[in-house]
Design a protein around this motif. Structure first.
Motif, PDB file in Angstrom:
ATOM      1  N   UNK A   1       0.842  -1.193   0.000  1.00  9.11           N
ATOM      2  CA  UNK A   1       0.000   0.000   0.000  1.00  9.11           C
ATOM      3  C   UNK A   1       0.879   1.244   0.000  1.00  9.11           C
ATOM      4  N   UNK A   2       0.467   2.262  -0.748  1.00  8.47           N
ATOM      5  CA  UNK A   2       1.216   3.520  -0.793  1.00  8.47           C
ATOM      6  C   UNK A   2       1.242   4.185   0.575  1.00  8.47           C
ATOM      7  N   UNK A   3       2.276   4.972   0.768  1.00  8.57           N
ATOM      8  CA  UNK A   3       2.315   5.873   1.924  1.00  8.57           C
ATOM      9  C   UNK A   3       1.809   7.232   1.455  1.00  8.57           C
ATOM     10  N   UNK A   4       0.922   7.827   2.223  1.00 11.63           N
ATOM     11  CA  UNK A   4       0.279   9.078   1.811  1.00 11.63           C
ATOM     12  C   UNK A   4       0.675  10.203   2.758  1.00 11.63           C
ATOM     13  N   UNK A   5       0.577  11.418   2.244  1.00  6.74           N
ATOM     14  CA  UNK A   5       0.842  12.595   3.076  1.00  6.74           C
ATOM     15  C   UNK A   5      -0.101  13.713   2.660  1.00  6.74           C
ATOM     16  N   UNK A   6      -0.344  14.621   3.587  1.00  9.30           N
ATOM     17  CA  UNK A   6      -1.223  15.759   3.284  1.00  9.30           C
ATOM     18  C   UNK A   6      -1.134  16.778   4.402  1.00  9.30           C
ATOM     19  N   UNK A   7      -1.436  18.009   4.060  1.00  7.92           N
ATOM     20  CA  UNK A   7      -1.629  19.050   5.060  1.00  7.92           C
ATOM     21  C   UNK A   7      -2.952  18.770   5.762  1.00  7.92           C
ATOM     22  N   UNK A   8      -2.909  18.577   7.081  1.00  2.81           N
ATOM     23  CA  UNK A   8      -4.111  18.208   7.829  1.00  2.81           C
ATOM     24  C   UNK A   8      -4.629  19.323   8.709  1.00  2.81           C
ATOM     25  N   UNK A   9      -4.035  20.480   8.621  1.00  3.07           N
ATOM     26  CA  UNK A   9      -4.518  21.632   9.387  1.00  3.07           C
ATOM     27  C   UNK A   9      -5.190  22.607   8.439  1.00  3.07           C
TER      28      UNK A   9
ATOM     29  N   UNK B   1      -0.455  -0.792  15.036  1.00  2.00           N
ATOM     30  CA  UNK B   1      -1.814  -0.414  14.646  1.00  2.00           C
ATOM     31  C   UNK B   1      -2.491   0.566  15.592  1.00  2.00           C
ATOM     32  N   UNK B   2      -1.759   1.009  16.636  1.00  7.40           N
ATOM     33  CA  UNK B   2      -2.363   1.912  17.622  1.00  7.40           C
ATOM     34  C   UNK B   2      -2.192   3.364  17.198  1.00  7.40           C
ATOM     35  N   UNK B   3      -2.723   3.674  16.047  1.00  4.91           N
ATOM     36  CA  UNK B   3      -2.678   5.041  15.523  1.00  4.91           C
ATOM     37  C   UNK B   3      -4.029   5.366  14.905  1.00  4.91           C
ATOM     38  N   UNK B   4      -4.188   6.599  14.453  1.00  5.30           N
ATOM     39  CA  UNK B   4      -5.478   7.024  13.904  1.00  5.30           C
ATOM     40  C   UNK B   4      -5.889   6.212  12.689  1.00  5.30           C
ATOM     41  N   UNK B   5      -4.930   5.838  11.852  1.00  4.03           N
ATOM     42  CA  UNK B   5      -5.247   5.083  10.640  1.00  4.03           C
ATOM     43  C   UNK B   5      -4.987   3.588  10.788  1.00  4.03           C
ATOM     44  N   UNK B   6      -4.378   3.172  11.895  1.00  2.00           N
ATOM     45  CA  UNK B   6      -3.966   1.783  12.044  1.00  2.00           C
ATOM     46  C   UNK B   6      -2.609   1.503  11.415  1.00  2.00           C
ATOM     47  N   UNK B   7      -1.991   2.510  10.788  1.00  2.62           N
ATOM     48  CA  UNK B   7      -0.679   2.384  10.157  1.00  2.62           C
ATOM     49  C   UNK B   7       0.327   3.226  10.933  1.00  2.62           C
ATOM     50  N   UNK B   8       1.615   3.112  10.575  1.00  4.32           N
ATOM     51  CA  UNK B   8       2.609   4.033  11.114  1.00  4.32           C
ATOM     52  C   UNK B   8       2.288   5.443  10.639  1.00  4.32           C
ATOM     53  N   UNK B   9       2.307   6.385  11.558  1.00  9.21           N
ATOM     54  CA  UNK B   9       1.993   7.784  11.241  1.00  9.21           C
ATOM     55  C   UNK B   9       3.096   8.678  11.792  1.00  9.21           C
ATOM     56  N   UNK B  10       3.452   9.683  11.025  1.00 10.86           N
ATOM     57  CA  UNK B  10       4.347  10.740  11.495  1.00 10.86           C
ATOM     58  C   UNK B  10       3.646  12.072  11.266  1.00 10.86           C
ATOM     59  N   UNK B  11       3.727  12.931  12.268  1.00 10.28           N
ATOM     60  CA  UNK B  11       3.189  14.286  12.146  1.00 10.28           C
ATOM     61  C   UNK B  11       4.335  15.286  12.194  1.00 10.28           C
ATOM     62  N   UNK B  12       4.359  16.173  11.215  1.00 13.35           N
ATOM     63  CA  UNK B  12       5.340  17.254  11.158  1.00 13.35           C
ATOM     64  C   UNK B  12       4.621  18.565  11.434  1.00 13.35           C
TER      65      UNK B  12
ATOM     66  N   UNK C   1      -9.124   8.907   6.739  1.00 11.98           N
ATOM     67  CA  UNK C   1     -10.275   8.319   7.425  1.00 11.98           C
ATOM     68  C   UNK C   1     -10.649   6.980   6.806  1.00 11.98           C
ATOM     69  N   UNK C   2     -10.520   6.872   5.491  1.00  9.05           N
ATOM     70  CA  UNK C   2     -10.827   5.610   4.828  1.00  9.05           C
ATOM     71  C   UNK C   2      -9.901   4.498   5.330  1.00  9.05           C
ATOM     72  N   UNK C   3      -8.638   4.813   5.504  1.00  8.95           N
ATOM     73  CA  UNK C   3      -7.700   3.803   6.015  1.00  8.95           C
ATOM     74  C   UNK C   3      -8.025   3.447   7.465  1.00  8.95           C
ATOM     75  N   UNK C   4      -8.471   4.428   8.233  1.00 12.28           N
ATOM     76  CA  UNK C   4      -8.893   4.125   9.606  1.00 12.28           C
ATOM     77  C   UNK C   4     -10.072   3.161   9.613  1.00 12.28           C
ATOM     78  N   UNK C   5     -10.976   3.335   8.673  1.00  9.45           N
ATOM     79  CA  UNK C   5     -12.124   2.444   8.562  1.00  9.45           C
ATOM     80  C   UNK C   5     -11.697   1.042   8.134  1.00  9.45           C
TER      81      UNK C   5
END
Length: 425
Positions: A1-9, A67-78, A109-113
């Protein structure tokens, strides 16, 4: 699966911008920018550099292990500075990393689902929360997003599964002895009880009234002060006002939020039985349509009050109109504002009866349809005495509940849902 990024603010410029990265390459890509990751859930100040070593920004970095993250994947916030150039530079550095791409609307959110962190009803609640504009919309969305409907659906599902297990056990042993009528009656009674709970939830008003706003129609004969009242309630010149009969030819709709409730007020053409003007006749017909579709009707006429209307005594400031006649609910003056507060109280009281209770889950059309489907099968199971048919009806009820929470048959619905989300969600 691709790794995704986006401005979330929020949209830049801002004091701080949050760029979120989720997926299998999240840590590797972030380490290329910021060096070794800090301990999970611990913020650390780091210098971000691009592939050439040039400094992009100084940022707070947080890591969340799946899996203990918002999406269930590894997450990094910058957490970077919120200037447009800074955000563009960091996003460009991320896009250059192999396997990373910009997220699509709602993809986090889709990945979290899909990972089971949330269910479909919670995703719908989050979508409602993102679009909420009034306090009642926010409360309803929070209740859904926090799992209000999910918990109820899980309770129903567990109980239906238990009933189905009892039926299957009865079928397995039916070759040896007849299934006792009392056992069938017990299962039927419990199925009927669950159906009754579903019926009670379906009896509450739909969430669409919160989202779209209650339709408040102002109606009455020509020159009765409808447009003037609309302007006073909207606190702006939304409609043209003149002493000439027939000034308002078509419906004028104005959204108004009051006390946390969304309304759509509609000014209508003056109702008259005879007119030589074809445009005015069309306006009268459309006024009639608006009246029939009103949630709340404000009537400014002196007689022939439609059933359920709030009857107003307008222009109470004029000479000779100081005494409100019997049968009117409130006297108002758009000129000096008298009576408007009392009118808003009447409208608010009517709205409270038309909107979902504050402590109840407000259902959308999809949710209502599936709960109604599950209820229908449970009602039939409660009326049935053939164990094979009861087992099938319980299975179909469970299927509807699984569709409600997103356990099955949801791909088309997901596409329609998440396209409404912002990119960073």
């Amino acid at each position: 699966m691709d790794t995704i990024f986006a401005l979330s603010s929020g949209a830049p410029p801002a004091a701080i911008a949050l760029i979120r990265i989720s997926g299998p390459a999240a840590f590797a890509a972030s380490e290329a920018l910021a060096g070794p990751m800090p301990a999970p859930r611990n913020a650390s100040l780091r210098v971000l550099r691009d592939a050439t070593g040039a400094v992009l920004d100084r940022a707070l970095v947080l890591a969340f292990l799946g899996p203990n993250s918002a999406t269930g994947e590894d997450i990094v916030e910058l957490h970077v500075h919120g200037g447009r150039a800074v955000i563009r530079a960091v996003e460009a550095a991320l896009a250059a990393w192999p396997g990373l791409r910009a997220a699509e609307p709602g993809e986090f959110t889709r990945r979290a689902l899909l990972s089971g962190r949330i269910d479909l009803t919670e995703a719908e609640g989050l979508g409602d929360l993102l679009s909420a504009e009034t306090e009642t919309q926010r409360r309803a969305a929070v209740m859904l997003a926090e799992g209000g409907l999910r918990r109820q659906a899980e309770d129903w599902t567990d109980r239906v599964v238990s009933l189905a297990a009892g039926v299957e056990a009865a079928i397995d042993f039916s070759d040896e002895d007849d299934v006792p009528p009392a056992h069938i009656a017990m299962i039927a009674g419990r199925a009927t009880a669950i159906a009754a709970e579903m019926g009670a939830m379906l009896a509450t008003p739909p969430v669409e009234r919160l989202r779209d706003g209650l339709r408040v129609v102002i109606a009455g004969p020509p020159n009765s002060g409808k447009s003037t009242l609309l302007n006073a309630l909207a606190e702006r010149e939304a409609a043209i006002v003149s002493p000439i009969s027939g000034t308002t030819r078509d419906r004028i709709e104005v959204p108004i939020a009051r006390d946390g409730i969304a309304y759509v007020f509609t000014d209508t053409a003056g109702l008259t039985e005879a007119s030589d003007d074809p445009i005015e006749r069309i306006g009268v017909e459309r006024a009639g349509e608006a009246i029939r579709g009103a949630d709340i009707l404000l009537w400014l006429g002196d007689d022939a009050v439609p059933d359920g209307a709030i009857r107003l005594y307008p222009r109470a400031d004029l000479p000779g109109r100081a005494v409100m006649p019997a049968g009117c609910d409130v006297a108002v003056s758009a000129k000096d504002g008298s009576g408007l507060s009392a009118l808003w109280s009447l409208i608010g009281a009517r709205a409270a009866m038309l909107l979902p209770p504050a402590d109840a889950v407000a259902l959308n059309q999809r949710q209502r349809r599936l709960i109604a489907e599950a209820r229908a099968w449970l009602v039939r199971a409660g009326e049935e005495r053939d164990t094979l048919l009861i087992a099938e009806q319980l299975r179909l009820a469970m299927r509807a509940l699984h569709q409600l929470t997103g356990r099955s048959d949801v791909e088309a619905m997901l596409d329609a849902l998440f396209v409404k989300f912002c990119i960073g969600k």
